[in-house]
Design a protein around this motif. Sequence first.
Motif, PDB file in Angstrom:
ATOM      1  N   ASP A 160       0.750  -1.370  -0.206  1.00  9.05           N
ATOM      2  CA  ASP A 160      -0.044  -0.124  -0.008  1.00  9.05           C
ATOM      3  C   ASP A 160       0.758   1.282  -0.130  1.00  9.05           C
ATOM      4  OD1 ASP A 160      -2.321  -1.453   0.123  1.00  9.05           O
ATOM      5  OD2 ASP A 160      -2.723  -1.104   1.950  1.00  9.05           O
ATOM      6  N   ARG A 161       2.085   1.155   0.495  1.00  9.61           N
ATOM      7  CA  ARG A 161       2.729   2.440   0.685  1.00  9.61           C
ATOM      8  C   ARG A 161       3.180   2.949  -0.651  1.00  9.61           C
ATOM      9  NH1 ARG A 161       8.994   0.980   2.485  1.00  9.61           N
ATOM     10  NH2 ARG A 161       9.114  -0.613   0.875  1.00  9.61           N
ATOM     11  N   PHE A 162       2.995   2.316  -1.762  1.00 12.25           N
ATOM     12  CA  PHE A 162       3.496   2.682  -2.997  1.00 12.25           C
ATOM     13  C   PHE A 162       2.337   3.214  -3.784  1.00 12.25           C
ATOM     14  CE2 PHE A 162       6.578  -0.477  -2.449  1.00 12.25           C
ATOM     15  CZ  PHE A 162       7.776   0.155  -2.494  1.00 12.25           C
ATOM     16  N   LYS A 163       1.170   3.225  -3.076  1.00 11.83           N
ATOM     17  CA  LYS A 163      -0.085   3.905  -3.705  1.00 11.83           C
ATOM     18  C   LYS A 163       0.087   5.439  -3.633  1.00 11.83           C
ATOM     19  CE  LYS A 163      -3.018   0.191  -3.070  1.00 11.83           C
ATOM     20  NZ  LYS A 163      -4.377  -0.616  -2.434  1.00 11.83           N
ATOM     21  N   ASP A 164      -0.769   6.113  -4.345  1.00  9.77           N
ATOM     22  CA  ASP A 164      -0.580   7.712  -4.243  1.00  9.77           C
ATOM     23  C   ASP A 164      -1.658   8.294  -3.327  1.00  9.77           C
ATOM     24  OD1 ASP A 164       0.761   7.725  -6.794  1.00  9.77           O
ATOM     25  OD2 ASP A 164      -1.132   7.612  -7.992  1.00  9.77           O
ATOM     26  N   GLY A 165      -1.132   9.534  -2.801  1.00 12.80           N
ATOM     27  CA  GLY A 165      -1.731  10.146  -2.021  1.00 12.80           C
ATOM     28  C   GLY A 165      -1.950   9.735  -0.369  1.00 12.80           C
ATOM     29  N   VAL A 183      -3.135   7.373   0.984  1.00 16.25           N
ATOM     30  CA  VAL A 183      -3.176   5.684   1.459  1.00 16.25           C
ATOM     31  C   VAL A 183      -1.782   5.339   1.440  1.00 16.25           C
ATOM     32  CG1 VAL A 183      -3.391   3.371   0.271  1.00 16.25           C
ATOM     33  CG2 VAL A 183      -5.357   5.244  -0.041  1.00 16.25           C
ATOM     34  N   GLY A 184      -0.934   5.934   0.554  1.00 11.43           N
ATOM     35  CA  GLY A 184       0.407   5.691   0.500  1.00 11.43           C
ATOM     36  C   GLY A 184       1.282   6.081   2.074  1.00 11.43           C
ATOM     37  N   ASN A 185       0.858   7.413   2.358  1.00 15.49           N
ATOM     38  CA  ASN A 185       1.202   8.204   3.731  1.00 15.49           C
ATOM     39  C   ASN A 185       0.957   7.202   4.679  1.00 15.49           C
ATOM     40  OD1 ASN A 185       2.647  10.037   1.862  1.00 15.49           O
ATOM     41  ND2 ASN A 185       0.938  11.497   2.244  1.00 15.49           N
ATOM     42  N   GLU A 186      -0.272   6.796   4.720  1.00 18.19           N
ATOM     43  CA  GLU A 186      -0.877   6.035   5.879  1.00 18.19           C
ATOM     44  C   GLU A 186      -0.074   4.698   6.077  1.00 18.19           C
ATOM     45  OE1 GLU A 186      -2.926   5.669   9.269  1.00 18.19           O
ATOM     46  OE2 GLU A 186      -2.554   7.500   8.264  1.00 18.19           O
ATOM     47  N   ALA A 187       0.132   4.087   5.079  1.00 17.03           N
ATOM     48  CA  ALA A 187       0.720   2.845   4.984  1.00 17.03           C
ATOM     49  C   ALA A 187       2.135   2.771   5.580  1.00 17.03           C
ATOM     50  CB  ALA A 187       0.707   1.999   3.484  1.00 17.03           C
ATOM     51  N   ALA A 188       2.849   4.036   5.360  1.00 19.79           N
ATOM     52  CA  ALA A 188       4.291   4.036   5.619  1.00 19.79           C
ATOM     53  C   ALA A 188       4.221   4.342   7.181  1.00 19.79           C
ATOM     54  CB  ALA A 188       4.797   5.503   4.994  1.00 19.79           C
TER      55      ALA A 188
END
Length: 209
Positions: free
Chosen positions: A34-39, A41-46
């Motif tokens: 998920d961290r490679f997703k845009d916006g 979603v990616g930030n939250e995954a990180a």
Amino acid sequence: MNKKNLELLGLEEGATLDEIKAAYETLREKYLEDRFKDGEVGNEAAKMLTKIDVAYSELESELNESNSFDGGDLFEKVEQYLKDGNITDAQHALDSFNERGGRWHYLQSVVFYRKNWINESKKQLEIAIQLEPENAKYKEAYRKLNEKMTHDSQANAQGQNAGNQSAYQGQTMDSQSSDNQMGGNFCASCIECCYLNMCLNCLCNGCCR
């Protein structure tokens, strides 16, 4: 055990170490994708990756304490992980220690060596020797490691390591460590094998105090 950490991993009170590990690995795999997703979603995954790493480490430490493991028992667990080639769990177990004496730094050196982090392995051995200057096994491991590093440096200088980047440049027992990792040819591999076998033999014999 910490209720928030358990909830983060989707577990309930009484979870075993295997259950904690399995939940952690499942979530980590999900958030790594998920961290490679845009916006957002990616930030939250990180952010979640950091949280679950902390949760796993804390839960593992708590479980070890609740099972009344003393330092010797935990060292034995680390040694067994290393014998089994399970570097990840060996590192997690080492991370759970609060007090870190010579034996801890020796085992951390073995973990780093197995990861091919030779300079870091050397630094940990130096700390182990400082803490236990009379320990012959630590000194022998240090001698073997420097023998390996010196050989690589000489081989590189003679052009025998043309296919690899320079690993060590004139590094000896008294010189400063660099951040490069090792190359090596057939002879160097022999030295490496001897060093690693020696470390594992130490483990099998009930590692150095």
